[in-house]
Design a protein around this motif. Structure first.
Motif, PDB file in Angstrom:
ATOM      1  N   THR A  37       0.855  -1.179   0.000  1.00  0.00           N
ATOM      2  CA  THR A  37       0.000   0.000   0.000  1.00  0.00           C
ATOM      3  C   THR A  37       0.891   1.228   0.000  1.00  0.00           C
ATOM      4  O   THR A  37       1.917   1.260   0.678  1.00  0.00           O
ATOM      5  N   VAL A  38       0.501   2.245  -0.752  1.00  0.00           N
ATOM      6  CA  VAL A  38       1.286   3.475  -0.837  1.00  0.00           C
ATOM      7  C   VAL A  38       0.348   4.670  -0.699  1.00  0.00           C
ATOM      8  O   VAL A  38      -0.761   4.667  -1.226  1.00  0.00           O
ATOM      9  N   THR A  39       0.794   5.655   0.038  1.00  0.00           N
ATOM     10  CA  THR A  39       0.084   6.926   0.127  1.00  0.00           C
ATOM     11  C   THR A  39       0.635   7.817  -0.970  1.00  0.00           C
ATOM     12  O   THR A  39       1.812   8.165  -0.973  1.00  0.00           O
ATOM     13  N   VAL A  40      -0.237   8.144  -1.929  1.00  0.00           N
ATOM     14  CA  VAL A  40       0.219   8.896  -3.097  1.00  0.00           C
ATOM     15  C   VAL A  40       0.348  10.383  -2.798  1.00  0.00           C
ATOM     16  O   VAL A  40      -0.390  10.941  -1.983  1.00  0.00           O
ATOM     17  N   ASN A  41       1.298  11.000  -3.464  1.00  0.00           N
ATOM     18  CA  ASN A  41       1.553  12.427  -3.373  1.00  0.00           C
ATOM     19  C   ASN A  41       0.534  13.137  -4.260  1.00  0.00           C
ATOM     20  O   ASN A  41       0.430  12.842  -5.446  1.00  0.00           O
ATOM     21  N   SER A  42      -0.196  14.084  -3.720  1.00  0.00           N
ATOM     22  CA  SER A  42      -1.233  14.757  -4.511  1.00  0.00           C
ATOM     23  C   SER A  42      -0.655  15.705  -5.560  1.00  0.00           C
ATOM     24  O   SER A  42      -1.350  16.120  -6.470  1.00  0.00           O
ATOM     25  N   ASN A  43       0.634  16.046  -5.459  1.00  0.00           N
ATOM     26  CA  ASN A  43       1.244  16.997  -6.392  1.00  0.00           C
ATOM     27  C   ASN A  43       2.105  16.365  -7.482  1.00  0.00           C
ATOM     28  O   ASN A  43       2.689  17.076  -8.282  1.00  0.00           O
ATOM     29  N   GLY A  44       2.253  15.057  -7.486  1.00  0.00           N
ATOM     30  CA  GLY A  44       3.140  14.473  -8.492  1.00  0.00           C
ATOM     31  C   GLY A  44       3.198  12.964  -8.393  1.00  0.00           C
ATOM     32  O   GLY A  44       2.236  12.320  -8.007  1.00  0.00           O
ATOM     33  N   LEU A  45       4.352  12.412  -8.708  1.00  0.00           N
ATOM     34  CA  LEU A  45       4.536  10.972  -8.732  1.00  0.00           C
ATOM     35  C   LEU A  45       5.026  10.461  -7.382  1.00  0.00           C
ATOM     36  O   LEU A  45       5.743  11.162  -6.668  1.00  0.00           O
ATOM     37  N   THR A  46       4.644   9.211  -7.082  1.00  0.00           N
ATOM     38  CA  THR A  46       5.045   8.578  -5.833  1.00  0.00           C
ATOM     39  C   THR A  46       5.642   7.218  -6.141  1.00  0.00           C
ATOM     40  O   THR A  46       5.043   6.424  -6.871  1.00  0.00           O
ATOM     41  N   ASP A  47       6.830   6.934  -5.592  1.00  0.00           N
ATOM     42  CA  ASP A  47       7.447   5.618  -5.750  1.00  0.00           C
ATOM     43  C   ASP A  47       6.710   4.586  -4.913  1.00  0.00           C
ATOM     44  O   ASP A  47       6.298   4.878  -3.780  1.00  0.00           O
ATOM     45  N   LEU A  48       6.570   3.369  -5.446  1.00  0.00           N
ATOM     46  CA  LEU A  48       6.084   2.276  -4.614  1.00  0.00           C
ATOM     47  C   LEU A  48       7.117   2.039  -3.511  1.00  0.00           C
ATOM     48  O   LEU A  48       8.328   2.170  -3.752  1.00  0.00           O
ATOM     49  N   PRO A  49       6.695   1.674  -2.303  1.00  0.00           N
ATOM     50  CA  PRO A  49       7.655   1.482  -1.218  1.00  0.00           C
ATOM     51  C   PRO A  49       8.589   0.293  -1.437  1.00  0.00           C
ATOM     52  O   PRO A  49       9.714   0.288  -0.943  1.00  0.00           O
ATOM     53  N   GLN A  50       8.145  -0.711  -2.188  1.00  0.00           N
ATOM     54  CA  GLN A  50       8.975  -1.887  -2.463  1.00  0.00           C
ATOM     55  C   GLN A  50       9.184  -2.024  -3.967  1.00  0.00           C
ATOM     56  O   GLN A  50       8.306  -1.688  -4.761  1.00  0.00           O
ATOM     57  N   LEU A  51      10.341  -2.547  -4.347  1.00  0.00           N
ATOM     58  CA  LEU A  51      10.592  -2.848  -5.754  1.00  0.00           C
ATOM     59  C   LEU A  51       9.703  -4.001  -6.205  1.00  0.00           C
ATOM     60  O   LEU A  51       9.380  -4.891  -5.416  1.00  0.00           O
ATOM     61  N   VAL A  52       9.324  -3.987  -7.469  1.00  0.00           N
ATOM     62  CA  VAL A  52       8.670  -5.147  -8.084  1.00  0.00           C
ATOM     63  C   VAL A  52       9.798  -5.942  -8.729  1.00  0.00           C
ATOM     64  O   VAL A  52      10.566  -5.412  -9.537  1.00  0.00           O
ATOM     65  N   VAL A  53       9.910  -7.227  -8.354  1.00  0.00           N
ATOM     66  CA  VAL A  53      11.015  -8.059  -8.813  1.00  0.00           C
ATOM     67  C   VAL A  53      10.453  -9.269  -9.555  1.00  0.00           C
ATOM     68  O   VAL A  53       9.609  -9.990  -9.030  1.00  0.00           O
ATOM     69  N   VAL A  54      10.933  -9.471 -10.800  1.00  0.00           N
ATOM     70  CA  VAL A  54      10.519 -10.615 -11.613  1.00  0.00           C
ATOM     71  C   VAL A  54      11.752 -11.355 -12.120  1.00  0.00           C
ATOM     72  O   VAL A  54      12.848 -10.804 -12.164  1.00  0.00           O
TER      73      VAL A  54
END
Length: 141
Positions: A37-54
């Motif tokens: 779960t991530v709390t998004v920034n209302s003014n721009g882009l927000t990084d996911l807290p964890q990397l997605v790894v495949v």
């Protein structure tokens, strides 16, 4: 009789009109990055807290330098800058930092192993998707 058999074999082998490549046994597997779960920034882009790894492999063998295309959908709308391009490392793994826009709700993330099937003058003109994987449980709040 022998001449007729040779003629039938010649006709049978020359009539194949398929130009499709044989199926590729490669797979893409999600290692981590789901259920976050991530709390998004209302003014721009927000990084996911964890990397997605495949990981991309073919019958147990890691595939290095393979193209991965990641699409992100937020509450049914396309993500910020996708699809994101990534490349696997020597171990067949791609660890990806994804960014979300400010749309709250469920996030759909799909990673696809793609392969170029036709090169143009400067880049790939046509690619095909070999395998895909979905990343479950991502929510923007």
């Amino acid at each position: 009789m022998l001449c007729m058999t040779i003629a039938i074999i010649a006709v049978a082998t020359s009539c194949s009109s398929s130009t499709d490549a044989p199926p590729d046994p490669s797979t893409i597997t999600l290692i981590s990055g789901g259920n976050q779960t991530v709390t998004v920034n209302s003014n721009g882009l927000t990084d996911l807290p964890q990397l997605v790894v495949v990981r991309v492999d073919s019958m147990g063998t890691s595939l290095a330098e393979r193209d991965i295309s990641v699409s992100v959908w937020m509450s049914g709308a396309p993500g910020a800058n996708g699809p994101y391009p990534f490349v696997t490392g020597a171990d067949g793994i791609a660890a990806m930092q994804l960014q979300l826009s400010n749309i709250k709700g469920p996030v759909s993330v799909n990673a696809a192993y793609t392969k170029c099937v036709r090169w143009g003058l400067f880049a790939c003109d046509k690619s095909v998707t070999i395998a895909t994987v979905s990343v479950p449980g991502i929510v923007a709040q």
